[in-house]
Design an enzyme around this catalytic site. Structure first.
Site, PDB file in Angstrom:
ATOM      1  N   HIS A   1      29.475  -9.455  25.954  1.00  7.58           N
ATOM      2  CA  HIS A   1      28.713 -10.491  25.887  1.00  7.58           C
ATOM      3  C   HIS A   1      28.111 -10.779  27.027  1.00  7.58           C
ATOM      4  O   HIS A   1      26.730 -11.349  27.049  1.00  7.58           O
ATOM      5  CB  HIS A   1      29.758 -11.738  25.578  1.00  7.58           C
ATOM      6  CG  HIS A   1      29.104 -13.054  25.715  1.00  7.58           C
ATOM      7  ND1 HIS A   1      28.217 -13.769  24.574  1.00  7.58           N
ATOM      8  CD2 HIS A   1      28.698 -14.029  26.732  1.00  7.58           C
ATOM      9  CE1 HIS A   1      27.734 -14.900  24.740  1.00  7.58           C
ATOM     10  NE2 HIS A   1      28.320 -15.076  26.227  1.00  7.58           N
ATOM     11  N   GLU A   2      28.606 -10.786  28.487  1.00  4.96           N
ATOM     12  CA  GLU A   2      27.890 -10.801  29.589  1.00  4.96           C
ATOM     13  C   GLU A   2      26.774 -10.061  29.526  1.00  4.96           C
ATOM     14  O   GLU A   2      25.830 -10.265  30.299  1.00  4.96           O
ATOM     15  CB  GLU A   2      28.947 -10.897  30.564  1.00  4.96           C
ATOM     16  CG  GLU A   2      29.881 -11.980  30.600  1.00  4.96           C
ATOM     17  CD  GLU A   2      29.303 -13.291  30.602  1.00  4.96           C
ATOM     18  OE1 GLU A   2      28.401 -13.439  31.081  1.00  4.96           O
ATOM     19  OE2 GLU A   2      30.093 -14.219  30.023  1.00  4.96           O
TER      20      GLU A   2
ATOM     21  N   HIS B   1      23.635 -11.098  28.100  1.00  4.01           N
ATOM     22  CA  HIS B   1      22.654 -11.916  29.040  1.00  4.01           C
ATOM     23  C   HIS B   1      22.159 -10.916  29.991  1.00  4.01           C
ATOM     24  O   HIS B   1      20.713 -11.118  30.225  1.00  4.01           O
ATOM     25  CB  HIS B   1      23.535 -12.713  29.994  1.00  4.01           C
ATOM     26  CG  HIS B   1      24.344 -13.613  29.288  1.00  4.01           C
ATOM     27  ND1 HIS B   1      23.509 -14.696  28.477  1.00  4.01           N
ATOM     28  CD2 HIS B   1      25.504 -14.186  29.145  1.00  4.01           C
ATOM     29  CE1 HIS B   1      24.420 -15.583  28.039  1.00  4.01           C
ATOM     30  NE2 HIS B   1      25.604 -15.303  28.335  1.00  4.01           N
TER      31      HIS B   1
END
Length: 246
Positions: free
Chosen positions: A117-118, A121
């Site tokens: 998920h990071e 970004h």
């Protein structure tokens, strides 16, 4: 900080500038608190469940992050280990992916999907994803608004200065706007992460089911935070109208 604490006590516990009374707008604050507590309990419970499920490929969060970044064609992001639990974040200023104790060295399904998920970004940053750019622009305004909104609002109420009351509401609105923009950023990052995890075969079908549940629970914390802030904003508006009538 002292004035902010005073504001919370002043209106958080039912004390008005005209004495002790029951503040019906406290129901809005209480509802917001309940929503955030439910969302927080949900993400902690879901993360704990899938943190006990070992990833079949045995990769750690840090290893998964590197594979996801490389699969997206990103080689200039440094992966770092930071302390804490679920303190994971991507910093676009220095292009670092910071993974917490519960993610960096863990080989659980939860750790892999949080790391991915990071990475989502980082992919957004590489592609100049509009909502992420807007959120980064709003950061100083949101911080400014969240720190000064209550002090300005309370001073306005105490001295019956309606322009200050309105200024406090506008300042708080900046923080609400930031949280509103955050929603598409977080949902999109999760979507990108899941797509890469599935396309590369880093997680199997059953593991993907768990990954989706973890990221869905995490997303609900942002939804709850926004709802709580909007309820608090409504509370400020109601208090300002009551003060104006008085």
């Amino acid at each position: 900080m002292m004035l902010l604490s005073y504001a919370n006590n002043f209106y958080g516990y039912g004390y008005g500038y005209r004495g002790l009374y029951f503040d019906p707008t406290m129901i809005l604050a209480l509802l917001g608190l309940i929503l955030t507590m439910i969302a927080s309990a949900g993400v902690n419970s879901t993360f704990a469940k899938y943190n006990r499920v070992r990833c079949m490929r045995g990769m750690t969060g840090a290893e998964a992050a590197q594979q996801v970044l490389h699969a997206a064609g990103i080689y200039d992001v440094q992966i770092r280990h930071v302390s804490g639990k679920l303190t994971d974040h991507y910093d676009p200023r220095n292009k670092t992916l910071n993974l917490s104790d519960s993610t960096f060295s863990s080989n659980s399904v939860a750790a892999v999907c949080v790391a991915a998920h990071e990475c989502g970004h980082a992919v957004q940053d590489q592609k100049k994803y509009g909502p992420l750019v807007l959120r980064s622009t709003l950061v100083p305004l949101a911080n400014f608004g969240s720190q000064l909104s209550w002090p300005v609002f309370v001073i306005g109420l105490i001295f019956s200065l309606q322009p200050l009351v309105m200024a406090g509401i506008i300042l708080f609105s900046l923080a609400v706007l930031f949280q509103l923009v955050t929603l598409p950023v977080e949902f999109n990052a999760s979507s990108r992460a899941l797509r890469i995890l599935e396309d590369t075969g880093m997680l199997g079908a059953q593991e993907m089911t768990g990954a989706k549940k973890v990221l869905r629970a995490a997303a609900m914390t942002y939804v709850a935070a926004l709802a709580s802030s909007m309820l608090q904003l409504l509370r400020l508006i109601l208090l300002s109208r009551r003060n104006d009538r008085d």
